[in-house]
Structures are given as C-alpha cells and as structure tokens.
Design an enzyme around this catalytic site. Sequence first.
Site: not given
Lengths: 665, 665
Positions: B153, B278, B311, B357, B385, B497, B527
């Site tokens: 990323r 993940e 995390r 995320d 990202e 946005e 996902w």
Amino acid sequence: MSLPVPVLPDGVDPAWLPPAAFRAVGTRHTLILGSGPLVETVHGEVTEACARFGGRVDRAPEPGTGTTYDLVLELTGGDGSEAFTHGRESGRTTVTASGPAGLLYGFFHVVRLGEDAFRGERPPEAHRPVLALRMLDHWDNVAVHPVMGQVERGYAGGSLFWAEGRARGDLDRVRAYGRLLAACGINAVAVNNVNVHETEAHLLTHRIGEVAALADVLRPYGIRTHLSVTFAAPVVLGGLPTADPLDEGVRAWWAEATRRVYEEIEDFGGYVVKADSEGRPGPFAYGRSHADGANLLAAALEPYGGTVHWRAFVYDHRQDWRDRTTDRARAAYDHFAPLDGEFAPNAVLQVKHGPLDFQVREPVSPLIGAMERTRLAVEVQATQEYTGQQRHVCWLGPMWSEVLRFRPDGRVPVGASAPGGLVAVSNVGDDPFWTGHPLAQANLYTFGRLAWRPDADPVDVLDEWIRLTFTPGASADPARLTAGLHAVLDGSWRTYEKYTAPLGVGFMVQPGHHYGPSVDGYEYSPWGTYHFADRDGVGVDRSAATGTGYAAQYAKPWAEVYESPATCPDELLLFFHHMAYDHVLHSGKTVIQHIYDTHFEGVAEVAEAREVWASLAGLVDPARHARVAERYEEQLRGAREWRDQINSYFFRKSGVPDAQGRRIH
Amino acid sequence: MSLPVPVLPDGVDPAWLPPAAFRAVGTRHTLILGSGPLVETVHGEVTEACARFGGRVDRAPEPGTGTTYDLVLELTGGDGSEAFTHGRESGRTTVTASGPAGLLYGFFHVVRLGEDAFRGERPPEAHRPVLALRMLDHWDNVAVHPVMGQVERGYAGGSLFWAEGRARGDLDRVRAYGRLLAACGINAVAVNNVNVHETEAHLLTHRIGEVAALADVLRPYGIRTHLSVTFAAPVVLGGLPTADPLDEGVRAWWAEATRRVYEEIEDFGGYVVKADSEGRPGPFAYGRSHADGANLLAAALEPYGGTVHWRAFVYDHRQDWRDRTTDRARAAYDHFAPLDGEFAPNAVLQVKHGPLDFQVREPVSPLIGAMERTRLAVEVQATQEYTGQQRHVCWLGPMWSEVLRFRPDGRVPVGASAPGGLVAVSNVGDDPFWTGHPLAQANLYTFGRLAWRPDADPVDVLDEWIRLTFTPGASADPARLTAGLHAVLDGSWRTYEKYTAPLGVGFMVQPGHHYGPSVDGYEYSPWGTYHFADRDGVGVDRSAATGTGYAAQYAKPWAEVYESPATCPDELLLFFHHMAYDHVLHSGKTVIQHIYDTHFEGVAEVAEAREVWASLAGLVDPARHARVAERYEEQLRGAREWRDQINSYFFRKSGVPDAQGRRIH
C-alpha cells in the site's frame, strides 16, 4: 528406419492413445509398403503394437504366395495429399494413400476403428480433410510473464515447449504431443503466444534454432510449425527506424529474416500475427491497412510456401463505457470486411468464431461469410478461458459444431467455407493429464476431428474419444462407463451456460483472470463489454433500427432474424436486444424467471454429474478418477457461486421474486 | 560533538525543513547548555543555520558579562521527558528541558515559530505531548512482494529503508527522514510490514544488525525503532514444534531472541504484531487468547522497557456474502472487549480508528473507549490506500481530528484517552517528494502534530506546515500563496468523500489495488464489505433492533444516536442503516439526490482546485508545482470516473432521475 513410439515420462496420462487402443492392430499381420519419414512413423507404431500384442509387421510381401495380410498400408506416391482410401475385401483391410500424411492419417483411422477395422467387408472409401489447415495456437511464453505466467490463459501447468527461458531440452513429451495431434488430425502448431513479448520476439532471428528443434520432433507426425511474430520486428530486432509495411527496407528485412527461417526449418508453416490489437504494434501506426500489413509478411513467405495468419481481433480496448454508440462486436467486420479481396493468396485472415471473445454463447461472427475473396480461418478456444478454466467440465464440441454448421448466407455452412482452416487456442500444458482437467482432453480431440470433418456429429466424435481413451471394452461394465461419460460430458457446455451467462449476455466475469462471476466486473471498464442491466431490463441493443447496427452486418436471413426480438433465438436475445425482465421468451418464460431457473438447473446438473462421476470409480483409472473428482468439488462450489451471485444481482435489480420461491440472497 | 545536518541527495525535496525555515534562528546568537547526543543534534542544527544566515552559537556563556543571547536552549537534566518550557523575557528567548528529547522538540518549536519566536515577551509556557507514543508503521517489505511490491500500500516509490533485499547502505536519506519526523514530533518507527513474510521474519534474529543500523541513524532524532515480527517466529526461525504462547519453550525462545535484540539495539522500542488476521499466524491456532499472545511478547520485552503493539485488526476474511448476520464491523470489539484488563502493562492494543479499514468515512471504532484497563493505541492510515493513493489530494487532518475529538462516552475525547498513543501507517517512500504527491506531505506532518496535541485545530497545523514548507514570506505574494494552499487542501478530504463514497458506504473500490471505483467490487466477496444496494435502497442495517447489533457496541449516547435513522448523522447513515433511495436526510435531500449532488459537486471542486493550483505557478518551486499539476490531471479524470460510475450505478438501480436533469449514463 522405423521411428520408435515416444516414451511417456512416468505418470503422464496416455490420453487417447493408451496401449490398449492398439490391440486390434497389434494382434494382426500387417504389411507396410512405401518409404519416407512418415512411413517410418507408421512402421514404428505398428512395430510397437505388435511387440505388445503379438502381431507381425512386414515392409515387403513375404516371398512366396501363401501369406495373408490382415492389414496393408500402402503409400503409392509422394505428394502432399492428406487423403487416404480405406476398405476391406476378402479378409484384408487396406489403406492406400498418395502422400505420406495420408498414410499416417489412414493408419490412425484404422486404430480408431479397432476390431471393427477387421470385420466384414467394406467397399473402398475415400477420406480427405474438409479443411486443409487444422491448427493449434499455443499462447505459450518463453519467459514467464509477470501477469500472464508461462502460458497465457493456460490452465494445464507450464508450457510443453518452453521452460526456464528456453526451449526444453528433453523433447519426448513434445514428440508424444505430436503423436496425439496426428491421431486426431491436427497438422499445424504455432509454438508461441500471439502476444509476442521481448524475449519471444527473438525466436524469429537468433533463437530460431530452438523453434527448429521443436519442428524436428513434430515433423514426423505431419505437423508444420508456425511462429507468432511481432509486427514491430524490423524495429525491435532489426534496428530499423520503421516497421511501415510499404517501406522497402522493411520489406527487405522481412524477406531476409524469412529466408533465414527457412534455412533452419525447410517446411516452416509461417507466421501468426496479432497486430493493432490490445496494444500490440501494427500497420495503423503507419497509416497502412491490415491488408498492407498481412501482405508484407505474405510476400516474404511466398517463395517458400509459407502462410501468414493475420488475426482479425482488432477493436478499441480503451473504449469509454459511457459511449453506447461504439460496439466492440462490430469491430472485426468494420475493420476487415472492406478489405475483402486485398489480401495475398497466402495470407489467411484468422477470425474468432464470435464477435467478442470466446464467451460461452455468442453469435457467429458476421465477418465469417462476408469475405468471399479472402482465405479465412475460424479461431476457436480450446483453452477454457471463459468456460471454466479446466476446473469445470465444459465439452465444447456442440458449440464448435454449431459454429461450423452455421450458414452465414443461409446456404453454405461455415465448416465448408473456411478455406483458411480451423484454428484452436491450445488447452495443453505440461500437466500430467495434458489439459489439467482430464475430461478437457475431449476438447482437444474433438477440435481435431471437427477440423477434419466439420459436419460430423460431435457426440459421435466424443464417443470415439471415449472408446480410445477409456477403452470401455476392457472395463468391468462397458455400457455403464460409456453412458456415464456421455452423461457428464454431452450436455456440459449447456450446463455451464446455464449457471453462468444467460441469454447471450457475456463478460460477467472477474476482471483480469476471468474465473468466477462478477456481474458488473466489466460493466464500467474500457473493454467494450457491457450488459447495461438496470432495474427494468438487461442486454445490448444491437439492432439496426434502434441500436448499434451490428445485426445489419449479417447477410440475410440472419440480419432479419437477429434484428427483431420476435425472431431472435432466445439464447442470443440479450446479445442483440435490451429486454425488460418481464419479456416473455419463446420458451414461454420471462427473462427474469429464465435467469433464475437456468441458474438453479445448472447447479443441479453439476451436482448430478458429480454423482455420476463418483459412481464410475472402479471403472476409470484411479489417478484420472481422483483428479476429476477433485475438480468436481470446485466446479460445484463455483457453480453455486455463479448461481447465487447472478440470481442475487438480478433479483436486487429487478425486485421480481422467484416464481418457485427458492432462496435468493 | 555536533551532529551535522543530513545532506539531502540531489533532487530530493526538503519538505517542511527547507533552509529558509531556519532563517530566524540562523540570524540569531544562540547559547546551548547541556550535553549528550540529542544536544549535539540541536547544536548541529543551529550551527548549520548560523553558517547559512550569519548567526552565532555558543556552548557556554562567553566570559565576561556583556553578551546578550537571543536564544538559550538549556538541558537541565537527563531524564526521559519530552516536555520543554518556552518563554521570552527581556529580549531573550529560552527553551528549557529536563530531558534531551524535550530540548530537541523545544528547538523545533522555535523553528516553527520563526520570527515570532523573537518578538515581544512570552511568559514561560510548558509544552508536553499529550500522547507519549507517536509512531509510524512502515509497511515496507525487505524482499519485493510479488503482489504487494516493495511497500505494501505504498504510493511513494520504493522503501526508504530497504532496497535490493537488504537495508540500504547509504542512510543519509533515513537520517533526513528522522529529522523531518522529529520536527513534527514523531518518536517511534516500525521499520517493516506488519505482514511479515519469509525474508522479513529473519530481521528478528540473524538480520537484526540491519535493523540496528537504521536505529543508529534514527536515534539522534529521538526516535525509537520497532520491528514487526511474526507470531510463528519460534517455529519459523527457532525450529520449535509450536508457537503456543503458554509453552515454556516458546517463552524461553522469545526471551532469548529479545535479549539478543537488545544487545544490538539498547533502546529498541518493541514488537508490532498482526496475528490471526488475514491469514497471519496467531494464538488462535493453539486455543489461546490474544491477551495470551500479546503477553508472551510483553514478558520478553519487559526487562528492557520494550512494548508490544498488538493489532486488533482481527476478523473473518473468508466470510460468506450470503450471510447477513456476520458483520465485520463488529469483529474487533467482539474479539477484544472481553479481554479488557488481561493485557500486560507493556502491551499496547493497536486499534484502527474505524471498525472496517481506513475508509474515507467510518464511525470511530467502538473498541476505542471500551477498554479502560488496557493501553490502547489508535491507528490511522497516512498512506492513502482508500483515499486516492497519493494521486488525489486528500488532506486527512480533519478526519483524524474528528476521531481524536470524538468522545466515546460523551465526555473524554479519544485524543485524551489513548494511553498507547497514536500510530499512522506511513505514506513515505524513496520518491523525491517523499510522499509521491507533494501535498501528501501535509498528512505526515499533521499526523505528528496531532499526536502531540490531539485537540489542535488541524487547519492551524496545516497553516504551520504551509509556513515551513512553502515559506510564503519569501514569495512574491504570500497571501495568495497561503490562501491558495488552504483552498486546495482544507476541504480536500470532504471533496474526496463527495466524489467517492456517499453517506458512509465504503469499499466501492476496485478489488485488490483499491484504486478507482467498482461499486460491486466487494459486494459478493469474502471480505465482509457489503453495501446491499438493491432497486429500493442501500446500506447496512447495523442497528440492534433489526440489524447486526453493531450499534449497540457503543456506549451511550452513541448507541442511541446510531441506532435510529432519525438521529444518526447523515454522513454515517448508510453505514448504520439500509435506507430507501427516497428517504429524506437531515439535509432535506433524498438519499439518491444526495448521491447525485455530492458526486457532481466533488468533481466540480476538484476542477476548481486544479485551477487554483495552476494559478500558483510562479509562487511555488517549479518541480513541486509540476508534480502536483500532473497529479491533478489524474485526480480530475479519476473523480469523473467515480462520479459517473457511482451515479450510473445508482440511477440504473433506483430509476430515479436527477432532479437537476444532469447527464447520468
């Protein structure tokens, strides 16, 4: 000197040439008359069969008069004919050919017949291929491509020809491949990807020796080797400032390069070119036509009897999805139809069977049949890019047969009017089963046989493949084995169509790798592949009256048939028309209910095929059975995913509930 | 011995530390009192500034009584405090600190003030960072990852730290980076990707020397170095049969490995761990909790004063899209809230600011504020990202400020209740402008300053960044330059946005690379990222009453505010509720008209910003201006693509025409 039959590396599947397929010949007494390399190939085959099964083979009649031969294979001349005559009289089966290739094909004809070749009487019957060129294009890269891998759109492992950046040293597998191809009638192979990258460009010049090595092992099976080249070769390889087809220096460069190719490969087949297509270089850069481009290479090849295969896959791949007037389906016709008559005699225009790109359902390209003064080859895709990628069973025989039987002008079928031949993108790699999915071997075999005889019933061809590959006669239950294989294969294309793309809508696939569903995956892309689904309906209006005009590219009767939803066949309706979800099809169902029903049916059919396959355990070689069984798990998972995504997508859009109240997410 | 200021390689942008930023200090007479490495860093800075601008610097008061110092920088002790006191009296500016880091920060405080530091009187003012840890996580790979590249990323070139499979030899650039970080208050850097692949795993053991080399050049800027490690290290590196956190052998292995790390890096910061996330290994494999996992590493680090950053990004990434009861947004809270109080004092739970995320709009994670007995760090993403990948201008200051000012319990803001600190995923690479898009430097700077003072007005911080970076005072038109920069930056997050994700809907991006729109790109994926748009409405019902119950994870008042569409803020409405297209927002617009309007507005705002930027030519360094101008072309193209795809998608679904009759495709 007899050419020994190639030895398969351990664990490699014999496909449709298992030893048992040679039992009938191998138990007989055979006389082979004639000489030359291909005769030695035949001799090697018969010798091997006899060694295994106890027969005998002679190269000249035994002295005296008493010997009765069961089989006489006779080469009567040395011409280039691939024809042969086959008959049986007074207990003697004969194959006579005026050319060595004919003898080879005649021999495999006898093999295919098995014991039937040695029963009763049979008046002499002439066999000749309808299509002179029966070709496989390998999209194999020499250097592994960072995105596309070793074989572009390959689902069967690495390349048979190339590994670690160069031609394989051990070519036994390639020899065995050539033998398989000969046995189903294929006579030409292009050994590298039509997308010619940096490394592969050099095959034309200083790496031609590697191509020659491949040609050497394919030649004994009647196969000519072809090479994909980049149109920019004079610039990239020759250091010229231009690749302009009308430039004298360019023409001289190609002439000299081609001369050197023929120095290495006397029977070299010719070039395959993808130009001005998806970013490849081409004549447009110089303001020249594609006829100019093709004729440039044709001129270089002409002195040696070579052919250029010029692909018609030219379209705007940077289209704006907002622009509904541009229609990718129109592109090949728009680009090439005006050039009819301008191509050299040894230039073949290679046209994909449909106007888009090997979708599970497309109409036949209107370019086929529109170029009477051009040698045109039809290209199909054996590698299952859009039809399950050899993880799903999808026997394409019926689809190809529909294409070959299609009559563009209402009279002459495609299979009888493609003077350039039939070409398939190969589905083969270095996988032990050749094609990843063992049942995908049937596609390769069927392709070869349909190219030889385009009007054959594909189910008969499949039956032939089953008899050779599975030798049901040697199994515990021949009838159940044969019926089981037909059950899982015969309808597999229509099953795949059912759970994937309804009514001629295409490209609802994951972008990039093209495996699995993504209804809108290409909807807002630059690739020209849209379905325009909204809350009221779906499909592309390609009529002349209100749409892109694509339907008018067809001759009659098709221009009229496709123009109106009233006459357009259901299975192509959404290809030609944007229809409301509540439109009633000829089948009596609404469009939306058809979508739901076919998707539920498709999954049910896969589940059933999986059960049938499971029931064949014990009748099929265990390794082959296990591989197929494993792939059926994935196919069933995949089919459910297709069903649920497609049904959910259209339910969410249309709001119409399933008439049968089944679960849609 | 004074530490020289790092020399920037040719062509590398000075970012917010151009020589001109040091003019005020460099023209003064400065006295530096105290000793130690960081004092030498400060001394080097002042020396360099004076050499350029003619000032003077002393390390002890000049003998005699006559000397009047403009600036006195005094270290009064040697503790670990980062605080300093700054004041001005009788023409003398003073910075006093009890710890070396405080002196460094005090010095840069004076630099930031420029001439203002030397005007008037200023009563002594104590400065201390609100958050003790202000950290950057670099998702840098040592070995280029086949899919994710050198920096996962990353949109700013290669890694600053790693090249050609190992730590860079020339670390001047890293030194310069450390200096930039110190100048905005960052004090910790994790030097490798949280996805620890094969090569990177070895940094912990036999390649720790490479990490030590980086730590050596970051240390003079008050920065501690941290390392991402794999939870499976005892297996992968140690050859143990297990990585079970309760296994004695495992604990011993980590203790020994950590001891060796501290042998090499005395002030090593600690470990960063992405576990059971993940596909990464973690304690779940052994039936242990994440507290067990974190405490294992905490115990190993504890003797040396190190910290483990664990995390909280744990969720099911193989979800079935058909299953509407599973809600990825719930996952972090569901996994971690029950563990409150179980983490060791030197274990920091690192929580992404939103529950998903790093989307352009998410609510603050309900886990933040729900773990009173846990040291919790908030993680934001400076690398863009999902916010334009540094091809689009998107200054994230206002978003981060909203997060930091959010009061989970209605009282204490996040910025005052995150004892673990603030962490950002770095947006920096070896690009000449550090961040690819020169204006993305503002994100890095703002992050550091907000971590120091979370209640700062982000526009003030931006103004500070502008003054340092562009030194408008030295330009032909300071007011126009400053106003122009504010015009293109201040509202850029809301602009982004507008033309991308409406009303809290996220993940309408191209799968994989996450750049550009694909409304259904993640809709049928595993996902856990869905919007459930159908012909009637769009959004995810996360209410307790009828939805996934996610809203109930919040404390009051938020659980109630978010529970009902009547009270839920417009900008999060579709995050919390599935709403009809004709639902009327608090703004007075319908959902569908809001979608259309914001998308047209967003593009118009980008077009306007592009014009403003163009008008600044001549006031901005030409290279910097050109790079930004070029990126605006792409941003405008991208914004139009977003607008058209989103609007078309929702128009096709809803059938509602735009009230203003604008073109929707």
